[in-house]
Design an enzyme around this catalytic site. Structure first.
Site, PDB file in Angstrom:
ATOM      1  CB  THR A 165     -22.059 -25.845   5.908  1.00  0.00           C
ATOM      2  OG1 THR A 165     -23.420 -26.246   5.768  1.00  0.00           O
ATOM      3  CG2 THR A 165     -21.627 -26.039   7.355  1.00  0.00           C
ATOM      4  CE  LYS A 202     -25.418 -27.150   7.812  1.00  0.00           C
ATOM      5  NZ  LYS A 202     -26.274 -28.338   7.795  1.00  0.00           N
ATOM      6  CE  LYS A 238     -17.223 -27.805   4.810  1.00  0.00           C
ATOM      7  NZ  LYS A 238     -18.510 -27.055   4.832  1.00  0.00           N
TER       8      LYS A 238
END
Lengths: 294, 294
Positions: A96, A172, A241
């Site tokens: 990711t 995503k 993140k």
């Protein structure tokens, strides 16, 4: 003959994915920064001490790492594989990461006459172990066709978003934002119900069985209702993140997103309170509970 | 012999519910402020011009009205049914109202030796018409047992939340908040994807088929992805009313709820811009699009 695959990144997710490739009969090289992690793997595979050794004869390199920096280190740094990859070998980036990093890698691979395909996944570690991931792809059409059998071994479904290399990363990150937003939604709803005197588990069950009967609401709903934050499935700092990457994407295209800002700040507060290594469910649900004094 | 039921409130939801009771063989009296609405009903029913006439011989009175005030007018005002209800008759309150109003009605009915059961519903008008509603109940256990067959005619499931009369309203308002929060979530995610160059309908389909495969995400997701805000299924001003009631509940128990505040303000802005009679999906999704300049 099946392709020789190098799998880099044997974390909670990668370990199950690599195992599924071994079980499917692929010849696997593995590399992980912490070599001991590979002890959990069984069957026929080869372990290497450096990225270069692990990748020099690979037809396919799969990366499943925690962030953009970790990926750049194994791919484009001085000790990375980009410099020694075989012509026409394929790098499948499943981490990711930001769409920019995918766009950069795509260009760099193109210059070296190798290939880069973006293929991030949805699912927790148990979904990785049982090949129940959902995979989003973007990149060159022919290359995506070539690697499809590999992705099918790892997943219950592969969804394509076209040729622009960053597109699957956008999906995503948008999805991880949606998951965080769902957690905030449930945490506020269940906490409100609790403070109004109701049994929050019963409320969660009702919604999970009726209008919100999706895996996200059932699984996270149960954790949030029970305030059950262990074992840690996904760390708050990794969730943060992703919120940060999504916020950066929004900034890049001038997209005000107040709910995204809300979950970004919710997780930043978890980090500020020393809870970065706790589960992201605790980061969000615990934050709502704390605000409400319960 | 089946109970004589009076149905009050033949709006988009009530019309389908009343029709299902007629189809199930119940003797139905109907009352609606706008008498012409009943022209959509077929089969055996009696229409009355006043609440009193419509309810004086009723064993069961069902109210399905737009808000607390409309309910109080037909129940507890000078022209309301509370003063003339038969002893032991049951009032089933199915409107989306505040828990306080249910608690008050429960007490008032108790004094008159009649009964009040709370039974709000989840579902859009097509779910009402096809008896696919989900119903939440709270109130006296024996009375709930008595009316269960009626609720089963209207729904695909009845979920009980105990004897406290307001409990089912808490669940209903928490649920409507969750729906609004889901719309904000999808609108931000899809708009971000769109501004990043992706096809928002494709993104919506992916999430609706995978990790968010719940009716709310499929149905509203499709409307939000297509920016399809007509026909109006549920007005923004009614959504705002629910956000206001949920905010009031949160205030009453000292519950900070930043996402609830966000959707409250989103819908208030729709009302401020003269869009109160438009669909609540437009109120939220249109607001996100406007913020983003698309």
């Amino acid at each position: 003959m099946k392709s020789r695959i190098t799998f880099i990144g044997l974390g909670n997710m990668g370990i199950g994915m690599a195992q599924n490739l071994i079980n499917a009969g692929y010849k696997i090289n593995v590399y992980n920064r912490t070599a001991a992690k590979t002890q959990e793997l069984t069957g026929d595979f080869e372990q290497f001490q450096t990225v270069i050794e692990a990748t020099e004869d690979a037809d396919i390199i799969i990366t499943m790492l925690s962030d953009d920096d970790a990926l750049k280190e194994v791919a484009t740094s001085k000790t990375g594989f980009l410099q020694i990859m075989k012509k026409d070998a394929i790098h499948i980036g499943m981490s990711t990461i930001s769409p920019e990093t995918s766009r950069e890698l795509y260009e760099l691979h193109h210059e070296k006459e190798t290939h880069y395909v973006t293929a991030p996944v949805f699912g927790r570690p148990n979904a990785a172990a049982t090949a129940k991931l959902f995979i989003c792809t973007s990149g060159n059409k022919l290359i995506k066709e070539k690697i499809k059998p590999i992705l099918e071994v790892l997943s219950q479904g592969v969804y394509d978003f076209g040729e622009e290399p960053g597109a699957a990363n956008v999906v995503k990150l948008a999805g991880n934002f949606m998951i965080m937003a769902s957690m905030e939604t449930m945490a506020e709803a269940f906490t409100l119900a609790e403070k109004q005197g109701l049994d929050r588990e019963k409320v969660a069950e009702f919604f999970g069985e009726t209008v919100f009967n999706a895996p996200i609401y059932k699984n996270y709903g149960s954790l949030i209702a029970k305030k059950q934050y262990k074992p840690v499935g996904f760390k708050a700092k990794l969730g943060f993140k992703d919120a940060r990457l999504a916020t950066k994407m929004a900034l890049d295209v001038k997209m005000p997103a107040p709910l995204l800002s809300l979950v970004y700040n919710r997780l930043m507060s978890a980090l500020a309170n020393g809870k970065g290594d706790n589960d992201w469910v605790e980061g969000i649900s615990g934050g709502v509970s704390n605000d409400a004094g319960i």
